[in-house]
Design an enzyme around this catalytic site. Structure first.
Site, short mmCIF file in Angstrom:
data_model
loop_
_atom_site.label_atom_id
_atom_site.label_comp_id
_atom_site.label_asym_id
_atom_site.label_seq_id
_atom_site.Cartn_x
_atom_site.Cartn_y
_atom_site.Cartn_z
CG ASP A 193 -74.92 -46.43 -42.03
OD1 ASP A 193 -75.47 -46.59 -40.86
OD2 ASP A 193 -73.60 -45.87 -41.44
CG ASP B 196 -73.22 -45.92 -35.22
OD1 ASP B 196 -72.31 -46.33 -34.42
OD2 ASP B 196 -74.36 -46.13 -35.55
CG ASP C 186 -69.57 -47.58 -43.43
OD1 ASP C 186 -69.50 -48.23 -42.52
OD2 ASP C 186 -71.14 -47.18 -42.57
#
Length: 219
Positions: free
Chosen positions: A10, A12, A172
């Site tokens: 991922d 951001d 995240d």
């Protein structure tokens, strides 16, 4: 130990802390439309679910009437303009990211970014931070489906010429975890990001204590 020759990340909240620039663009948009700025501490707490949701949350937090769908479309386009104009003013890779990517690349790992961020700003951000050279593919949000849809992850695998049995996903958020599992990849969580909840709730196959742990976790 996770055996994987292909690693998907991922963007951001995983590779780069982008919240300050995202929040600054939201505040600029609010002020431009006659509302008060929220300030970074408040606006940062709204980041993590995409631009449209960010704007909806921002309008509520500012005490403004909820935008109608057509207005929300226009606001989202304007937010992207504001954000892209200064996309890496404050954004920085998390500690250990650059060094770890270099090690993984040197070991011959195939690396890709799979992000819901639109293609153009994703590529622009990676280039501005000089991270683009580490990745063999960048799959942004311009595809017809986005995480948590596992097809987004499968596009990333296809771009690397890899299969789920020899890949892993690092992220995240719940969207990252759901899409990775549904695509048949082990999920490794970072100990920070924009999940707005305890990392333990992600139920990762491996919960990293630092990004640099990947060097030892990935065989």
């Amino acid at each position: 130990m996770i055996r994987a020759s292909a690693i998907l990340f991922d963007l951001d909240g995983t590779l780069v802390d982008t919240a300050s620039d995202i929040a600054a663009a939201l505040d600029a948009l609010l002020v431009e439309r006659g509302h008060g700025a929220l300030g970074e501490a408040v606006a940062r707490g709204l980041v993590g679910d995409g631009a449209r949701v960010l704007i909806e949350k921002g309008w509520r937090a500012a005490g403004a009437p909820a935008p109608a769908p057509a207005e929300l479309d226009a606001l989202t386009r304007r937010w992207f303009e504001l954000y892209a104009a200064d996309i890496a003013r404050r954004s920085r890779p998390y500690p250990g990211v650059r060094e770890t990517l270099a090690v993984l690349k040197a070991r011959g790992k195939k690396l890709a970014v799979v992000t819901n961020k639109a293609d153009e700003p994703a590529a622009k951000l990676l280039a501005a931070l000089e991270l683009d050279g580490f990745f063999d593919a960048v799959v942004g949000g311009d595809v017809p489906f986005r995480k948590p849809d596992p097809r987004h992850v499968r596009v990333g695998l296809a771009a690397l010429g890899a299969g789920a049995a020899d890949a892993a996903f690092v992220g995240d958020s719940p969207n990252d975890a759901k899409s990775a599992r549904a695509a048949g990849l082990p999920f490794l969580s970072v100990p920070y990001g924009y999940a707005h909840g305890p990392v333990e709730a992600l139920g990762a196959d491996v919960a990293l204590t630092a990004f640099g742990d990947l060097q030892g976790v990935l065989a």
